[in-house]
Motif scaffolding. Sequence first.
Motif, PDB file in Angstrom:
ATOM      1  N   ILE A   1       1.189  -0.960  -0.025  1.00  0.00           N
ATOM      2  CA  ILE A   1      -0.194   0.138   0.046  1.00  0.00           C
ATOM      3  C   ILE A   1       1.110   0.935  -0.232  1.00  0.00           C
ATOM      4  O   ILE A   1       1.895   1.525   0.537  1.00  0.00           O
ATOM      5  CB  ILE A   1      -1.235   0.279   1.056  1.00  0.00           C
ATOM      6  N   LYS A   2       0.724   1.474  -1.433  1.00  0.00           N
ATOM      7  CA  LYS A   2       1.424   3.435  -0.659  1.00  0.00           C
ATOM      8  C   LYS A   2       1.238   4.678  -1.296  1.00  0.00           C
ATOM      9  O   LYS A   2       0.154   4.945  -1.832  1.00  0.00           O
ATOM     10  CB  LYS A   2       2.937   3.696  -2.355  1.00  0.00           C
ATOM     11  N   LYS A   3       1.344   4.572   0.518  1.00  0.00           N
ATOM     12  CA  LYS A   3       0.728   6.574  -0.128  1.00  0.00           C
ATOM     13  C   LYS A   3       1.655   7.633  -0.268  1.00  0.00           C
ATOM     14  O   LYS A   3       2.373   7.283  -0.454  1.00  0.00           O
ATOM     15  CB  LYS A   3      -0.444   6.927   2.106  1.00  0.00           C
ATOM     16  N   GLU A   4       1.396   9.221   0.452  1.00  0.00           N
ATOM     17  CA  GLU A   4       2.180   9.726  -0.113  1.00  0.00           C
ATOM     18  C   GLU A   4       3.354   9.905   0.147  1.00  0.00           C
ATOM     19  O   GLU A   4       4.004   9.310  -0.088  1.00  0.00           O
ATOM     20  CB  GLU A   4       1.435  11.838   0.425  1.00  0.00           C
ATOM     21  N   LYS A   5       3.160   9.688   1.531  1.00  0.00           N
ATOM     22  CA  LYS A   5       5.031   9.575   2.175  1.00  0.00           C
ATOM     23  C   LYS A   5       5.239   8.111   3.335  1.00  0.00           C
ATOM     24  O   LYS A   5       6.079   7.909   4.069  1.00  0.00           O
ATOM     25  CB  LYS A   5       5.076  10.401   3.047  1.00  0.00           C
ATOM     26  N   VAL A   6       4.100   7.457   3.074  1.00  0.00           N
ATOM     27  CA  VAL A   6       4.230   5.932   3.447  1.00  0.00           C
ATOM     28  C   VAL A   6       3.805   4.693   2.777  1.00  0.00           C
ATOM     29  O   VAL A   6       3.361   4.787   1.864  1.00  0.00           O
ATOM     30  CB  VAL A   6       3.264   6.016   4.620  1.00  0.00           C
ATOM     31  N   VAL A   7       4.745   4.124   3.029  1.00  0.00           N
ATOM     32  CA  VAL A   7       4.618   2.352   2.437  1.00  0.00           C
ATOM     33  C   VAL A   7       4.782   1.731   3.154  1.00  0.00           C
ATOM     34  O   VAL A   7       5.949   1.577   4.002  1.00  0.00           O
ATOM     35  CB  VAL A   7       6.161   2.136   0.935  1.00  0.00           C
TER      36      VAL A   7
END
Length: 73
Positions: free
Chosen positions: A40-46
């Motif tokens: 799951i890839k978000k803006e600044k978090v994987v």
Amino acid sequence: MIQMGKILIIVGILLIVIGGLIYLGGRLIPIGRLPGDIVIKKEKVVFYFPLMTSLIISGILTLIFMIISKLTK
């Protein structure tokens, strides 16, 4: 005491083989990037959860420990 020595030798050989497979096999088999692994890839978090990789490693370790237990009886 001799039985413990045999077990330690077998475990040592298995660790060397497994280490070699991980070292060399990582190039051939995409361990950690299998279908079924959750990313799951978000803006600044994987967030990464290797579900399928965990299942495969668990199955392999189960087979190894079953073989060891049959050899030591």
